[in-house]
Structure formats: C-alpha cells, structure tokens
Design a protein around this motif. Structure first.
Motif, short mmCIF file in Angstrom:
data_model
loop_
_atom_site.label_atom_id
_atom_site.label_comp_id
_atom_site.label_asym_id
_atom_site.label_seq_id
_atom_site.Cartn_x
_atom_site.Cartn_y
_atom_site.Cartn_z
N CYS A 82 0.73 -1.17 -0.03
CA CYS A 82 -0.05 -0.02 -0.08
C CYS A 82 0.87 1.24 0.12
N PHE A 83 0.62 2.26 -0.77
CA PHE A 83 1.28 3.34 -0.96
C PHE A 83 0.32 4.53 -0.99
N ALA A 84 0.75 5.85 -0.23
CA ALA A 84 -0.33 6.90 -0.11
C ALA A 84 0.40 8.26 -0.34
N MET A 85 -0.35 9.32 -0.84
CA MET A 85 0.07 10.47 -0.79
C MET A 85 -0.89 11.31 -0.94
N PRO A 86 -0.84 12.84 -0.46
CA PRO A 86 -1.70 13.65 -0.75
C PRO A 86 -1.61 14.46 -2.11
N ASP A 87 -2.65 14.70 -2.74
CA ASP A 87 -2.62 15.62 -3.90
C ASP A 87 -3.63 16.39 -4.33
N HIS A 88 -4.79 15.93 -4.03
CA HIS A 88 -5.88 16.77 -4.36
C HIS A 88 -5.95 18.09 -3.64
N ASN A 89 -5.81 18.47 -2.55
CA ASN A 89 -5.70 19.57 -1.74
C ASN A 89 -4.42 20.27 -1.82
N VAL A 90 -3.31 19.70 -2.51
CA VAL A 90 -2.03 20.17 -2.36
C VAL A 90 -2.16 21.62 -3.24
N PRO A 91 -1.46 22.84 -2.67
CA PRO A 91 -1.35 24.08 -3.78
C PRO A 91 -0.37 23.92 -4.63
N SER A 92 -0.64 24.74 -5.64
CA SER A 92 0.32 24.43 -6.66
C SER A 92 1.13 25.77 -6.92
N ASP A 93 0.92 26.82 -5.97
CA ASP A 93 1.29 28.21 -6.18
C ASP A 93 2.49 28.42 -5.04
N GLU B 283 4.67 30.82 -15.88
CA GLU B 283 5.40 30.50 -14.61
C GLU B 283 5.09 28.97 -14.38
N LEU B 284 6.20 28.39 -14.02
CA LEU B 284 6.11 27.00 -13.61
C LEU B 284 5.62 26.85 -12.08
N ARG B 285 4.66 25.99 -11.98
CA ARG B 285 3.90 25.96 -10.90
C ARG B 285 4.51 24.65 -10.08
N TYR B 286 3.96 24.30 -8.96
CA TYR B 286 4.37 23.09 -8.17
C TYR B 286 3.50 21.92 -8.09
N PRO B 287 3.70 20.64 -7.93
CA PRO B 287 2.85 19.58 -8.29
C PRO B 287 1.65 19.51 -7.68
N SER B 288 0.68 19.15 -8.05
CA SER B 288 -0.76 19.28 -7.49
C SER B 288 -1.59 18.73 -8.61
N CYS B 289 -2.81 18.34 -8.03
CA CYS B 289 -4.10 17.81 -8.88
C CYS B 289 -4.45 19.17 -9.58
N SER B 290 -4.04 20.48 -8.83
CA SER B 290 -4.53 21.74 -9.14
C SER B 290 -5.90 22.21 -9.85
N ALA B 291 -5.80 22.72 -11.09
CA ALA B 291 -7.07 23.02 -11.53
C ALA B 291 -8.15 21.77 -12.28
N CYS B 292 -7.57 20.59 -11.98
CA CYS B 292 -8.57 19.63 -12.64
C CYS B 292 -9.88 19.54 -11.66
N LEU B 293 -9.71 19.99 -10.61
CA LEU B 293 -10.94 19.96 -9.84
C LEU B 293 -10.90 20.87 -8.84
N ALA B 294 -12.04 21.46 -8.32
CA ALA B 294 -12.16 22.59 -7.47
C ALA B 294 -12.16 22.26 -6.06
N MET B 295 -10.88 21.83 -5.85
CA MET B 295 -10.87 21.38 -4.41
C MET B 295 -9.37 21.99 -3.77
N ASN B 296 -8.72 22.87 -4.55
CA ASN B 296 -7.82 23.71 -4.00
C ASN B 296 -7.88 25.12 -4.65
N ALA B 297 -6.97 26.02 -4.45
CA ALA B 297 -7.01 27.26 -4.72
C ALA B 297 -7.18 27.50 -6.30
N ASP B 298 -6.65 26.48 -7.05
CA ASP B 298 -6.74 26.88 -8.56
C ASP B 298 -8.17 26.60 -8.96
#
Length: 455
Positions: free
Chosen positions: A57-68, A390-405
C-alpha cells in the motif's frame, strides 16, 4: 479458445468465485490519497483490524495540495480547514498503520496516478486499485487498474482482496498512422465522441492496433486515464518493449536477474490470437485530428476545425458554431491526464520563441516533483519563463475545484484535464478539454487555435 489480456490477469488473481455472486480478487497494489481514505481507516479501527500487507500500500496527498507555493511535509497550516484536515489525517493514518507515505512537497510526492508508474510501483500483470476514478491510468503498463469506493478501500486494507463482478471485455483498435499534431489526448477524445460517455459501461477495455503501439508510455498513460470517461472499469494496453524500457531502472521495478524473469513473464501478457471479446471496434488513425470538447461531458467533442453539434447554454456555444478564434481566459497544463514530461515538452515546442497572450491566465502544473525536476534539467523551465509563463508546483491543481486553482464563473478554460462537467474547475467555470499542443497554441494566441499552424 484463447484468452484476452484482461482474462489472463484476472484469472491469475482469483481467490474464489462466489456462487451467484462476485469474485474475490487478490490485489497487488493499493494506492491512496487524502480524500477517499479517512473512513476506510476508521472502519479498521471500529472492527479492530490491522492492515494485512502494508508493504503493498502506498499513499500521498495530491487533491488539496496547492500549486502556487511549495508546502513541504505536512506544513499545511495555510490551507483551508477541510484540506488541511484531510492531509493531516492521511499522514496520521499511514503512521499508525505502517503504510509508506510520500509527503507533500517531498521528491517522492505528486499526483498518485503519475507517481505510481514513474516509480515502477505499477507493473505489468498487476491488479491495482485506488479510491479514485482515474485509477484506470495504470492499465497502460498492462495491468488491471480500477477505481473503487471507500468501503472497498477498507476491504483491501484488511484482506488484500476485493469483491468484484467480472466485467465484459472490449477491444478498441486504432489502426494506421496518427496525423501530425494528433496526440493520445486527441485519440481519447475521438473515441469518447464515437462511443459516448456510457459506451463502455460494464466493460474492461483493451486498446490495441498499430497507432496505440506507436504511442510513447506517456501517451499510453493518457489514453488509459480517460477510459473511465466512457464508463469502462479499466483500460489496458499490452506491455511491449516501450513498456519495458520505460520501467527499466525505476525505483520499485525488479532489478538484475529478477528483472529478466519479470520481463519474460510480462511478454506473455497479450490477448491470444483466437481470443474472443464481448465487443470489438476499430477506428482509423488517419481520421483523428486535434480535438476539443464543446459541451459538459468529455464525449461532447468536435474536431478543432469542426462545428458544434448541439448547443450548450452552460458553455455559451450555439449549434453550428465554429470555435476556432473563440477567446480563452485560462489555460491549464497538468493533471493525471497530461502532467508528464512529454506533455511539457509538447507545450514548450509551441511556446518557444513566442509570448503568452496578455488576456490568458496560465497554470502549468507538473504531475510530480520528478516531472518538475525533469523540466528544470531539460531547460524547459527557461523556455517557459522566456515566453512569460510560470512553472508551478505539483498538484491536482485546476483539474477539480478542491484547491486554490479555481476558474472564475463564466470564464473559459482550455484544459488538459479529464472532465468538463459543470463546475468541475470552479462554480460556473467553463471547461474545454484539449491536448497540450492545443492548449499551448491558445496560450500564445489568446484564442482557440489549430496547433497544426505551429508545427
């Protein structure tokens, strides 16, 4: 009668077939992110259960991670309360149950469906599950990869098995040579327009044909990623030399003699010549051109120089309207669909020597920290910066509205992500799905533009 690729992998993982019921299927790999796992761990506590095989099993946060901003570890104090709670809960659960956790902002982190293959955690012949619909991505390496629900995540944590009804099988052949400017994303959008968003419901799809075999590993991952958008349970591609070269030397891939033995086994993972599928369709690669969506589901699409077939009040498009020249407010390059190094190379190939259109807000978000480092190592970051991006930081980002993007209401976003549902990128946001080349062309012109003009 021969077996399909899907049948070979499925049958090798059957623990038992329950009479008049589902199959108990062994799972090789469970991936987890912060959104769909909290209740699963709570179930373990309630039932006083341990994780049976935490090493799988492997886990990591991605949906809520900011890209800015590059938040590191679990330093999420600046995040909204819900996102902060989910990320902290994932970290706590992984620590308590002994599960490998790739923390936010570390070199191992990223979107789970990008990190899995690039680390060699996703391998041919595996059964792979995650509480996320785009788990089908991992099928590109020749695996059965399926999205599952939270209660099923708990099943896998406790037993390393899952109860599943075996789906029917479908083969989609793409034969011929893809025209210049046509990418794997365009192939996927074309298939969805032909099949509709429910055309593969109840099936596990295998992609085959000369055009599929010609795709890079990144392209195959894009194609498999979008399988769920036509209702498929999984989207597989038979492993071949492209697969093996991609996986060779990856962190979790077999090494030395173990690698040789693994490849020998993986070479048997193909559909036999006399295998029979429940359904089979074939398309010609030459008929697929750069595409965009024009409605509010991924199957509502047209060739980039085509005309809207059905009016969409939400998108503001009229029947018969041609979308070339339509102003674009935002562009998004990233997501588990198109957040890999090949996607950034494609984007850079068009914007190099040009300038970002003044009316466009651009979010360029790598799918992992590994991809971001590759972008820097190859000098792509300098090409982007010179062009005003601008190159931003790894994230699900604007794929879905769960973060600031979030895209503002009424604004058009040309996006490499996978869903264009109403409000997907923010309340009232209008999403047009497209390839990295098409997104790049719009980023420098400010309007929907045929990328072939720049190739």
């Amino acid at each position: 009668m021969g077996k399909t690729l899907f049948d070979k992998i499925w049958d090798a993982h059957v623990v038992q077939n329950i009479p008049d019921g589902p199959t108990q299927l062994y799972i090789d790999r469970l991936f987890m992110h912060e959104v769909t796992t909290p209740q699963a761990f709570d179930t373990l506590r309630e039932k006083k259960l341990l994780v049976l095989r935490p090493q799988q099993c492997f886990a990591m946060p991605d949906h809520n991670v900011p890209s800015d901003v590059p938040l590191v570890g679990e330093d999420c104090t600046s995040l909204p309360a819900e996102g902060k709670k989910q990320i902290e809960t994932l970290q706590r659960n992984c620590t308590e149950f002994g599960i490998k956790h790739f923390a936010m902002g570390t070199k191992d982190n990223g979107i789970i469906h990008v990190v899995g293959p690039e680390k060699g955690l996703s391998l041919p012949g595996m059964t792979i599950v995650c509480g996320d619909s785009h788990t089908s991505t991992h099928g590109a390496v020749g695996a059965i990869a399926m999205g599952i629900g939270t209660s099923e995540v708990a099943q896998v944590l406790a037993s390393q098995c899952i109860l599943q009804q075996k789906p029917k099988t479908m083969r989609i052949n793409i034969e011929g040579v893809l025209p210049k400017g046509t990418t794997a994303k365009d192939v996927a959008l074309y298939i969805m327009a032909q099949m509709t968003t429910s055309g593969a419901t109840g099936y596990a799809v295998e992609y085959a044909g000369s055009a599929v075999r010609s795709l890079s590993m990144e392209g195959r991952l894009t194609l498999s990623n979008l399988s769920i958008e036509m209702g498929s349970r999984a989207g597989l591609i038979a492993p071949d030399e492209v697969t093996f070269e991609y996986l060779r030397g990856r962190e979790y891939a077999p090494k030395g003699e173990a690698w040789d033995r693994a490849v020998a086994q993986w070479r048997q993972l193909y559909s036999d010549a006399d295998a029979v599928f429940d359904k089979e369709v074939t398309y010609r690669a030459e008929e697929i051109t750069p595409r965009i969506t024009c409605g509010t589901n991924p199957g509502a699409g047209i060739a980039i120089d085509g005309r809207v077939g059905e009016a969409s009040a939400y998108m503001g498009f009229a029947e018969g309207q041609q979308l070339l020249g339509t102003p674009v407010d935002y562009v998004f390059l990233g997501a588990c669909t198109n957040g890999r190094i090949e996607d950034f190379r494609a984007f850079a190939s068009i914007v190099k020597g040009r300038q970002k259109a003044a009316n466009v807000v651009a979010w360029l978000v790598p799918g992992s920290w590994t991809v971001r480092q590759q972008i820097i190592d190859e000098g792509i970051d300098k090409i982007l910066a010179d062009a005003g991006f601008e190159l931003r930081y790894p994230s699900c980002s604007a794929c879905l509205a769960m973060n600031a993007d979030k895209v503002p209401a009424g604004k058009q976003c040309l996006s490499t992500s996978n869903r264009n549902f109403e409000g997907r990128q923010g309340p009232g946001a209008r999403t047009i799905l497209a390839s990295p080349l098409t997104v790049a062309a719009a980023a420098v012109t400010g309007v929907i533009t045929d990328p072939r003009l720049f190739l």
